[in-house]
Design an enzyme around this catalytic site. Structure first.
Site: not given
Length: 490
Positions: A177, A184, A195, A197, A283, A295
């Site tokens: 990931g 997702y 959060h 990244e 975001h 992602s």
């Protein structure tokens, strides 16, 4: 829904807006070069940007007929939201039973979970915040894999060519990931909490098919304002962990952000569009209905200073921590020696004027060199055949096999997650009050986890890298989960 700012009527020129780019195929071919280009236009100042790929670019030529996508969801999470007045906590409970993608789609389109009738995206947004604590949605998150064609060479999320690849080439470590793709699958009201990244990296999100996503983003220059608000609103959590937002459990409504003078933007991502998040860009968002997205993370030279100064959660075992050694040594050689000594003084990119030392490496240079020359083998919890001791009775054998199956992981790097189980105990004869003892469930869990770890089949003893390793954890979990197992009669 077009890009919208929270402070459009109050000096909007001071607060960057989310930008949308429509590149030609020639401009689109070089991923890193195009990211540099959109940053030269100021896209990173908003923390989020949208890219509408050229018509020539097709991620999956065979399309998205669910009947032709043979995919099993290991265990979707049920998102239980509590709170009021714009401050919410999202608890993610992983379901034990796996589902096929078709079954997930049918549940998403069921009467209970289907998207409510609405006039436009703004109307749907109001319904989301009004009903956020009702009817917990399912979210199929963090599924290792890709829906893109294997022969896709341009903007293939599964293999973006950026400097983040050095984690693999220099450390020989794959972080699911982070430098590989995750899938997702969402439904109405499934959400991702506020959060940034892991390690404040960039991220890319491509919506392959289905209903849109609404995104909220705070310009990186105002990220500290959000942190201050959350730390005050959830003070007990902050006292337990000063990087509390890393837990990805906190939902704050736009109304609250406006009340506390925190500028934000919102935008809707349609199927076939790409969203890019930038370092230290907070975001959050939600899905409008059944959809599928892909992602991963990536990096650029501009990120290195963010990575060196990113906050780290030390209270959770599933937080990604990447050693910055290879990046500092390669791209900031003049600062490398000072960085090793913890004397690399400077400012966080979003806090000019606030001078502090960057966080030094967790290993000294000799230890790091030794690890790079001969990386130790990790004990693995993946693709293992569950075996039981024939001398055990049937009940214990079943229980141990169940525990091993639950702790196994699809990652080749580490255990996926800590599994907490709740079982109905068989009736026992009452003991005298004097001999009654309080059961320490935490101690019991620790003993069981250690036993399971030692029972994992591996030809060599293995070395645990979680304490002082190059990477604190190589399995990214966006969501904190617990598996609750109850008998059917319960």
């Amino acid at each position: 829904m077009s890009s919208h700012s929270s402070l459009d009527d109050v000096e909007p020129q001071k607060h960057p807006r989310i930008m949308t780019f429509r590149p030609s195929y020639e401009e689109f071919k070089n991923f890193s070069a195009y990211i540099d280009y959109i940053e030269s236009r100021g896209a990173h100042l908003a923390g989020l940007a949208k890219i509408q790929p050229p018509a020539e670019w097709v991620a999956r030529k065979s399309g998205y007929d669910i009947e032709n996508i043979n995919m099993t969801i290991p265990g979707p999470i049920s998102q239980v939201v509590t709170g009021a007045h714009g401050f919410y906590q999202q608890i993610n409970i992983q379901q034990r039973r796996q589902m096929t993608l078709r079954q997930f789609m049918e549940k998403a389109n069921s009467e209970l979970h289907q998207t409510p009738k609405h006039f436009d995206y703004d109307d749907l947004e109001r319904k989301y915040w009004k009903n956020i604590t009702y009817v917990s949605p399912l979210y199929a998150a963090d599924i290792k894999g890709s829906l893109s064609d294997e022969d896709l060479d341009v903007w293939n999320i599964g293999r973006l060519d950026t400097i983040l690849n050095l984690v693999n080439t220099d450390y020989n470590i794959i972080i699911d990931g982070v430098n590989t793709a995750y899938l997702y699958f969402g439904m109405w009201k499934s959400s991702f909490a506020w959060h940034t990244e892991d390690m404040d990296l960039y991220s890319i999100n491509y919506l392959h098919f289905g209903a849109p996503k609404t995104w909220y983003a705070i310009p990186p220059a105002y990220g500290r304002r959000l942190e201050k608000l959350v730390n005050e609103a959830f003070k007990e959590n902050y006292l337990e962990c000063n990087a509390y937002l890393r837990h990805k459990m906190t939902m704050i409504s736009p109304k609250v952000l406006r009340q506390h003078n925190i500028p934000y933007n919102k935008i809707t991502q349609e199927a076939g569009e790409i969203m890019i998040t930038f370092p230290f860009g907070y975001h959050a968002g939600f899905n409008h209905g059944f959809n599928g997205a892909e992602s991963t993370n990536f990096a650029s030279k501009r990120w290195i200073e963010y990575g060196k100064r990113s906050s780290v959660c030390k209270c959770r075992s599933d937080m990604v921590k990447i050693s910055m050694a290879t990046f500092v040594r390669r791209f900031q050689p003049e600062r490398y020696e000072n960085w090793l000594r913890g004397e690399d003084y400077g400012c966080h990119p979003e806090e000019p004027g606030k001078i502090c030392a960057a966080m030094p490496p967790t290993l000294n240079e000799d230890e790091l060199k030794q690890l790079l020359e001969s990386p130790p083998e990790q004990k693995r919890g993946c693709s293992m055949a569950v075996t039981t001791d024939k001398t055990d009775n049937a009940d214990n054998a079943t229980e141990d096999a169940d525990d091993k199956a639950s702790i196994s992981s699809s990652s080749s790097a580490c255990l996926k997650k800590l599994v907490v189980k709740v079982r109905k105990l068989p009736p026992r004869d009452p003991e005298p009050a004097a001999s009654h003892k309080k059961c320490d469930f935490n101690s019991t869990a620790v003993v069981r986890i250690k036993r399971l770890w030692n029972d994992l089949p591996n030809p060599k003893p293995g070395t645990n890298l979680l304490t002082n390793g190059i990477v604190k954890n190589t399995k990214r979990m966006r969501f904190q989960t617990k598996v609750l197992t109850l008998d059917d009669e319960d």
